[in-house]
Design an enzyme around this catalytic site. Structure first.
Site, mmCIF file in Angstrom:
data_model
loop_
_atom_site.group_PDB
_atom_site.id
_atom_site.type_symbol
_atom_site.label_atom_id
_atom_site.label_comp_id
_atom_site.label_asym_id
_atom_site.label_seq_id
_atom_site.Cartn_x
_atom_site.Cartn_y
_atom_site.Cartn_z
ATOM 1 C CG ASN A 93 -1.571 1.360 1.452
ATOM 2 O OD1 ASN A 93 -2.458 1.767 0.713
ATOM 3 N ND2 ASN A 93 -1.111 2.076 2.468
ATOM 4 C CE1 TYR A 162 0.903 8.257 -6.900
ATOM 5 C CE2 TYR A 162 -0.894 9.302 -8.091
ATOM 6 C CZ TYR A 162 -0.452 8.469 -7.092
ATOM 7 O OH TYR A 162 -1.356 7.835 -6.279
ATOM 8 C CB THR A 197 -5.862 9.363 2.682
ATOM 9 O OG1 THR A 197 -5.185 9.897 1.531
ATOM 10 C CG2 THR A 197 -6.823 8.272 2.232
#
Length: 279
Positions: A93, A162, A197
């Site tokens: 993760n 990314y 998050t």
């Protein structure tokens, strides 16, 4: 009996967000878990949240470290085997959109940003998977990689490195899935969309900037058709589904999108982030 009784799971990046929620969920469902992250204080908070669910402390192994380093990778594997004796589930993760040191985006990003992005989002996954592979083959277990919707066919020019790293992770998922299913091991990936998050703060953005972006996305159908922001628990539930062999045994090498409909519209890439923040 809890569905993950007698299972042992390693969850990287479990000091916050999706990783934390996954660790809590798997532990609540009976798994013995190794949690890890670079921030000792946040990792301790994850431990406290797990214990608050009634999980015995001996069912949790906590490792503070940077998963991009060989030292931390080896400690993750070695300490898990020493404490629990096996590995059934590996959740890769840990990942981030590593910010460019100069604040540049797209083609202006420094090549060092590329190197750091791939070291975290891909190289560490490859290294940790190689080190855990033989143990997971012994248990005929599961590997779940956490990717992103930016890996898809559409462009994400503001953070191309990314997007590239996550696209490579999807490819790695498919290739390792074909190799490891020969040994009874399943490999899959989850591709989250907009999830609330600490992701944006980790890239250096102030908290209020993240809140402004989340509010904008949730109020514009072109960005988020459901108009409902994803929560870490939403992705944790999907990870748990893929880790549950009886429920998901016929899913092999897939990248499963959970994004509230974002990729159906692809409108999010048509908005100028700088314009949003300047208003």
């Amino acid at each position: 009996m809890p569905r993950f009784s007698n299972k042992v799971a390693i969850i990287t990046g479990s000091s916050n967000g999706i990783g934390r929620s996954t660790a809590i969920l798997l532990a609540k469902d009976g798994a013995k878990v190794t949690i890890t992250g670079r921030n000792a204080e946040r990792l301790e908070q994850t431990l406290k949240l797990i214990l608050a669910e009634g999980v015995p402390e001996e069912n949790v192994n906590s490792v503070v470290g940077d998963v991009t380093t060989v030292t931390a990778q080896d400690e993750l594997i070695d300490s898990t085997i020493k404490k629990f004796g096996k590995i059934d589930i590996l959740v890769n993760n840990a990942g981030s959109a590593v910010p460019d040191a100069t604040g540049a985006q797209g083609l202006a990003q420094d090549i060092d940003t590329y190197d750091r992005m791939f070291a975290l989002n891909l190289r560490s996954v490859v290294q940790l998977t190689k080190k855990a592979k033989d143990y997971i083959i012994q248990t005929k277990g599961e590997i779940i990689n956490v990717s992103s919707i930016v890996s898809g066919a559409h462009g994400f020019p503001d953070s191309s490195f990314y997007a590239m790293s996550k696209a490579a992770l999807d490819s790695y998922t498919r290739n390792t899935a074909l190799e490891l299913i020969e040994h009874g091991v399943r490999v899959n990936a989850v591709n989250p969309g907009i999830v609330v998050t600490g992701f944006l703060e980790a890239t250096g953005a102030p908290k209020q900037i993240g809140e402004k972006l989340y509010d904008y996305f949730a109020s514009h159908k072109a960005c988020l058709p459901s108009k409902e922001l994803g929560q870490p628990e939403d992705i944790a539930n999907l990870i748990a589904f893929l880790a549950d062999r009886p429920l998901s045994k016929y899913i092999i090498g897939q990248t499963i999108v959970a994004d509230g409909g974002t990729t159906l519209v692809l409108g999010i890439g048509a908005h100028n982030i700088a314009d949003i923040l300047s208003k």
